[in-house]
Design a protein around this motif. Structure first.
Motif, PDB file in Angstrom:
ATOM      1  N   GLU A   7      -0.833  -6.738  -0.557  1.00  0.00           N
ATOM      2  CA  GLU A   7      -1.263  -6.302  -1.819  1.00  0.00           C
ATOM      3  C   GLU A   7      -0.713  -6.447  -3.085  1.00  0.00           C
ATOM      4  OE1 GLU A   7      -1.141  -1.430  -2.865  1.00  0.00           O
ATOM      5  OE2 GLU A   7      -1.546  -2.039  -0.875  1.00  0.00           O
ATOM      6  N   ALA A   8       0.383  -7.208  -3.096  1.00  0.00           N
ATOM      7  CA  ALA A   8       0.790  -7.724  -4.508  1.00  0.00           C
ATOM      8  C   ALA A   8      -0.064  -8.697  -4.915  1.00  0.00           C
ATOM      9  CB  ALA A   8       2.338  -8.116  -4.233  1.00  0.00           C
ATOM     10  N   GLN A   9      -0.422  -9.756  -3.913  1.00  0.00           N
ATOM     11  CA  GLN A   9      -1.153 -10.758  -4.282  1.00  0.00           C
ATOM     12  C   GLN A   9      -2.678 -10.275  -4.749  1.00  0.00           C
ATOM     13  OE1 GLN A   9       0.675 -10.787  -1.567  1.00  0.00           O
ATOM     14  NE2 GLN A   9       1.898 -12.685  -1.752  1.00  0.00           N
ATOM     15  N   LEU A  10      -3.086  -9.246  -4.105  1.00  0.00           N
ATOM     16  CA  LEU A  10      -4.491  -8.847  -4.151  1.00  0.00           C
ATOM     17  C   LEU A  10      -4.419  -8.075  -5.734  1.00  0.00           C
ATOM     18  CD1 LEU A  10      -5.433  -7.304  -0.661  1.00  0.00           C
ATOM     19  CD2 LEU A  10      -6.740  -9.288  -1.773  1.00  0.00           C
ATOM     20  N   VAL A  11      -3.276  -7.330  -5.945  1.00  0.00           N
ATOM     21  CA  VAL A  11      -3.299  -6.759  -7.403  1.00  0.00           C
ATOM     22  C   VAL A  11      -3.470  -7.807  -8.385  1.00  0.00           C
ATOM     23  CG1 VAL A  11      -2.008  -5.407  -8.755  1.00  0.00           C
ATOM     24  CG2 VAL A  11      -2.339  -4.907  -6.345  1.00  0.00           C
ATOM     25  N   LYS A  12      -2.727  -8.826  -8.149  1.00  0.00           N
ATOM     26  CA  LYS A  12      -2.742  -9.889  -9.151  1.00  0.00           C
ATOM     27  C   LYS A  12      -4.068 -10.638  -9.373  1.00  0.00           C
ATOM     28  CE  LYS A  12       0.074 -14.143 -10.274  1.00  0.00           C
ATOM     29  NZ  LYS A  12       0.979 -14.960 -10.017  1.00  0.00           N
ATOM     30  N   LYS A  13      -4.685 -10.885  -8.283  1.00  0.00           N
ATOM     31  CA  LYS A  13      -6.042 -11.379  -8.223  1.00  0.00           C
ATOM     32  C   LYS A  13      -7.035 -10.285  -8.941  1.00  0.00           C
ATOM     33  CE  LYS A  13      -9.050 -14.446  -7.157  1.00  0.00           C
ATOM     34  NZ  LYS A  13      -9.216 -15.876  -7.999  1.00  0.00           N
ATOM     35  N   ALA A  14      -6.781  -8.883  -8.493  1.00  0.00           N
ATOM     36  CA  ALA A  14      -7.909  -8.030  -9.325  1.00  0.00           C
ATOM     37  C   ALA A  14      -7.558  -8.018 -10.646  1.00  0.00           C
ATOM     38  CB  ALA A  14      -7.486  -6.701  -8.572  1.00  0.00           C
ATOM     39  N   MET A  15      -6.255  -8.009 -11.067  1.00  0.00           N
ATOM     40  CA  MET A  15      -6.081  -8.139 -12.552  1.00  0.00           C
ATOM     41  C   MET A  15      -6.900  -9.197 -13.243  1.00  0.00           C
ATOM     42  SD  MET A  15      -2.270  -6.498 -12.581  1.00  0.00           S
ATOM     43  CE  MET A  15      -2.109  -6.695 -14.589  1.00  0.00           C
ATOM     44  N   ASP A  62      -1.445   8.045  -9.868  1.00  0.00           N
ATOM     45  CA  ASP A  62      -0.265   7.399 -10.215  1.00  0.00           C
ATOM     46  C   ASP A  62      -0.033   5.693 -10.173  1.00  0.00           C
ATOM     47  OD1 ASP A  62      -0.044   7.024  -7.557  1.00  0.00           O
ATOM     48  OD2 ASP A  62       1.939   7.777  -7.085  1.00  0.00           O
ATOM     49  N   LEU A  63       0.772   5.076 -10.697  1.00  0.00           N
ATOM     50  CA  LEU A  63       0.694   3.692 -10.657  1.00  0.00           C
ATOM     51  C   LEU A  63       0.359   2.805  -9.372  1.00  0.00           C
ATOM     52  CD1 LEU A  63       0.460   1.521 -12.698  1.00  0.00           C
ATOM     53  CD2 LEU A  63       2.954   0.914 -12.714  1.00  0.00           C
ATOM     54  N   PRO A  64       1.180   3.274  -8.414  1.00  0.00           N
ATOM     55  CA  PRO A  64       1.077   2.645  -6.930  1.00  0.00           C
ATOM     56  C   PRO A  64      -0.304   3.067  -6.434  1.00  0.00           C
ATOM     57  CG  PRO A  64       3.235   3.635  -6.993  1.00  0.00           C
ATOM     58  CD  PRO A  64       2.554   4.354  -8.432  1.00  0.00           C
ATOM     59  N   GLY A  65      -0.709   4.277  -6.715  1.00  0.00           N
ATOM     60  CA  GLY A  65      -1.996   4.367  -6.277  1.00  0.00           C
ATOM     61  C   GLY A  65      -3.091   3.710  -6.848  1.00  0.00           C
ATOM     62  N   MET A  66      -2.992   3.455  -8.154  1.00  0.00           N
ATOM     63  CA  MET A  66      -4.011   2.462  -9.060  1.00  0.00           C
ATOM     64  C   MET A  66      -3.775   1.284  -8.326  1.00  0.00           C
ATOM     65  SD  MET A  66      -3.610   4.044 -12.650  1.00  0.00           S
ATOM     66  CE  MET A  66      -3.448   5.968 -13.090  1.00  0.00           C
ATOM     67  N   LYS A  67      -2.673   0.735  -8.295  1.00  0.00           N
ATOM     68  CA  LYS A  67      -2.751  -0.629  -7.712  1.00  0.00           C
ATOM     69  C   LYS A  67      -3.325  -0.900  -6.495  1.00  0.00           C
ATOM     70  CE  LYS A  67       1.627  -2.038 -10.052  1.00  0.00           C
ATOM     71  NZ  LYS A  67       2.871  -2.699  -9.778  1.00  0.00           N
ATOM     72  N   HIS A  68      -3.183   0.206  -5.661  1.00  0.00           N
ATOM     73  CA  HIS A  68      -3.641   0.195  -4.393  1.00  0.00           C
ATOM     74  C   HIS A  68      -5.188   0.238  -4.541  1.00  0.00           C
ATOM     75  CE1 HIS A  68      -3.691   0.803   0.058  1.00  0.00           C
ATOM     76  NE2 HIS A  68      -4.702   1.703  -0.128  1.00  0.00           N
ATOM     77  N   TRP A  73     -10.372  -2.846  -4.013  1.00  0.00           N
ATOM     78  CA  TRP A  73     -11.432  -3.205  -4.783  1.00  0.00           C
ATOM     79  C   TRP A  73     -11.689  -4.822  -4.672  1.00  0.00           C
ATOM     80  CZ3 TRP A  73     -11.341  -6.040  -9.514  1.00  0.00           C
ATOM     81  CH2 TRP A  73     -12.743  -6.291 -10.098  1.00  0.00           C
ATOM     82  N   ILE A  74     -10.760  -5.466  -4.944  1.00  0.00           N
ATOM     83  CA  ILE A  74     -10.670  -7.022  -4.675  1.00  0.00           C
ATOM     84  C   ILE A  74     -10.910  -7.480  -3.434  1.00  0.00           C
ATOM     85  CG2 ILE A  74      -8.321  -7.637  -4.907  1.00  0.00           C
ATOM     86  CD1 ILE A  74     -11.229  -9.273  -6.943  1.00  0.00           C
ATOM     87  N   ASP A  75     -10.244  -6.914  -2.470  1.00  0.00           N
ATOM     88  CA  ASP A  75     -10.324  -7.248  -1.180  1.00  0.00           C
ATOM     89  C   ASP A  75     -11.708  -7.045  -0.620  1.00  0.00           C
ATOM     90  OD1 ASP A  75      -9.003  -7.929   1.409  1.00  0.00           O
ATOM     91  OD2 ASP A  75      -9.696  -6.013   2.169  1.00  0.00           O
ATOM     92  N   ARG A  76     -12.526  -6.181  -1.068  1.00  0.00           N
ATOM     93  CA  ARG A  76     -13.809  -6.112  -0.582  1.00  0.00           C
ATOM     94  C   ARG A  76     -15.046  -6.970  -1.346  1.00  0.00           C
ATOM     95  NH1 ARG A  76     -13.859   0.640  -0.649  1.00  0.00           N
ATOM     96  NH2 ARG A  76     -12.790   0.866   1.266  1.00  0.00           N
ATOM     97  N   MET A  77     -14.367  -7.386  -2.733  1.00  0.00           N
ATOM     98  CA  MET A  77     -15.220  -8.299  -3.455  1.00  0.00           C
ATOM     99  C   MET A  77     -14.948  -9.700  -2.908  1.00  0.00           C
ATOM    100  SD  MET A  77     -16.789  -6.603  -5.914  1.00  0.00           S
ATOM    101  CE  MET A  77     -17.077  -7.776  -7.294  1.00  0.00           C
ATOM    102  N   LEU A  78     -13.896 -10.202  -2.420  1.00  0.00           N
ATOM    103  CA  LEU A  78     -13.612 -11.560  -2.052  1.00  0.00           C
ATOM    104  C   LEU A  78     -14.485 -12.047  -0.793  1.00  0.00           C
ATOM    105  CD1 LEU A  78      -9.668 -11.761  -2.401  1.00  0.00           C
ATOM    106  CD2 LEU A  78     -11.459 -12.696  -3.836  1.00  0.00           C
ATOM    107  N   PRO A  79     -14.842 -13.096  -0.859  1.00  0.00           N
ATOM    108  CA  PRO A  79     -15.626 -13.888   0.176  1.00  0.00           C
ATOM    109  C   PRO A  79     -14.868 -13.817   1.392  1.00  0.00           C
ATOM    110  CG  PRO A  79     -15.098 -15.469  -1.207  1.00  0.00           C
ATOM    111  CD  PRO A  79     -14.870 -14.285  -1.933  1.00  0.00           C
ATOM    112  N   ASP A  80     -15.470 -13.842   2.703  1.00  0.00           N
ATOM    113  CA  ASP A  80     -14.680 -13.644   3.901  1.00  0.00           C
ATOM    114  C   ASP A  80     -13.734 -14.838   4.373  1.00  0.00           C
ATOM    115  OD1 ASP A  80     -15.776 -11.097   4.601  1.00  0.00           O
ATOM    116  OD2 ASP A  80     -17.321 -12.215   5.765  1.00  0.00           O
ATOM    117  N   ASP A  81     -13.946 -15.853   3.621  1.00  0.00           N
ATOM    118  CA  ASP A  81     -13.311 -17.394   3.809  1.00  0.00           C
ATOM    119  C   ASP A  81     -12.109 -17.432   2.840  1.00  0.00           C
ATOM    120  OD1 ASP A  81     -14.968 -17.654   1.931  1.00  0.00           O
ATOM    121  OD2 ASP A  81     -15.482 -19.887   2.224  1.00  0.00           O
ATOM    122  N   HIS A  82     -11.816 -16.390   1.894  1.00  0.00           N
ATOM    123  CA  HIS A  82     -10.996 -16.444   0.763  1.00  0.00           C
ATOM    124  C   HIS A  82      -9.607 -16.376   1.446  1.00  0.00           C
ATOM    125  CE1 HIS A  82      -8.662 -15.537  -2.585  1.00  0.00           C
ATOM    126  NE2 HIS A  82      -9.455 -16.148  -3.361  1.00  0.00           N
TER     127      HIS A  82
END
Length: 88
Positions: A7-15, A62-68, A73-82
């Motif tokens: 999740e931490a890496q996904l949040v970074k990518k989402a940002m 709250d912040l943890p919920g927003m990060k989640h 969101w980004i997990d769904r946006m990334l291609p399957d081979d990412h």
């Protein structure tokens, strides 16, 4: 709320992706002094406004919920081979 494995890496990518999205929508870039928490909240609210993310209930916003939500969101946006997809 079940936490994603990376999740931490996904949040970074989402940002990163969210900042680019916001700029394309006409918003000014975040300054270097803008805190990460403020960026998360701003991007979350923009994505909710654009109906790309389902809003959290007001009493659970709250912040943890927003990060989640950003991570989902980004997990769904990334291609399957990412690489971030393979780890989740």
């Amino acid at each position: 709320m079940k936490k994603l494995k990376n999740e931490a890496q996904l949040v970074k990518k989402a940002m990163q992706v969210g900042e680019s999205y916001a700029q394309k929508r006409g918003y000014a870039a975040f300054s270097a002094e803008t805190s990460a928490n403020l960026k998360v909240e701003s991007l979350y609210r923009l994505l909710v406004q654009d109906k790309l993310v389902v809003a959290l209930p007001p009493d659970k916003e709250d912040l943890p919920g927003m990060k989640h939500k950003l991570a989902i969101w980004i997990d769904r946006m990334l291609p399957d081979d990412h690489p971030l997809k393979a780890a989740s």
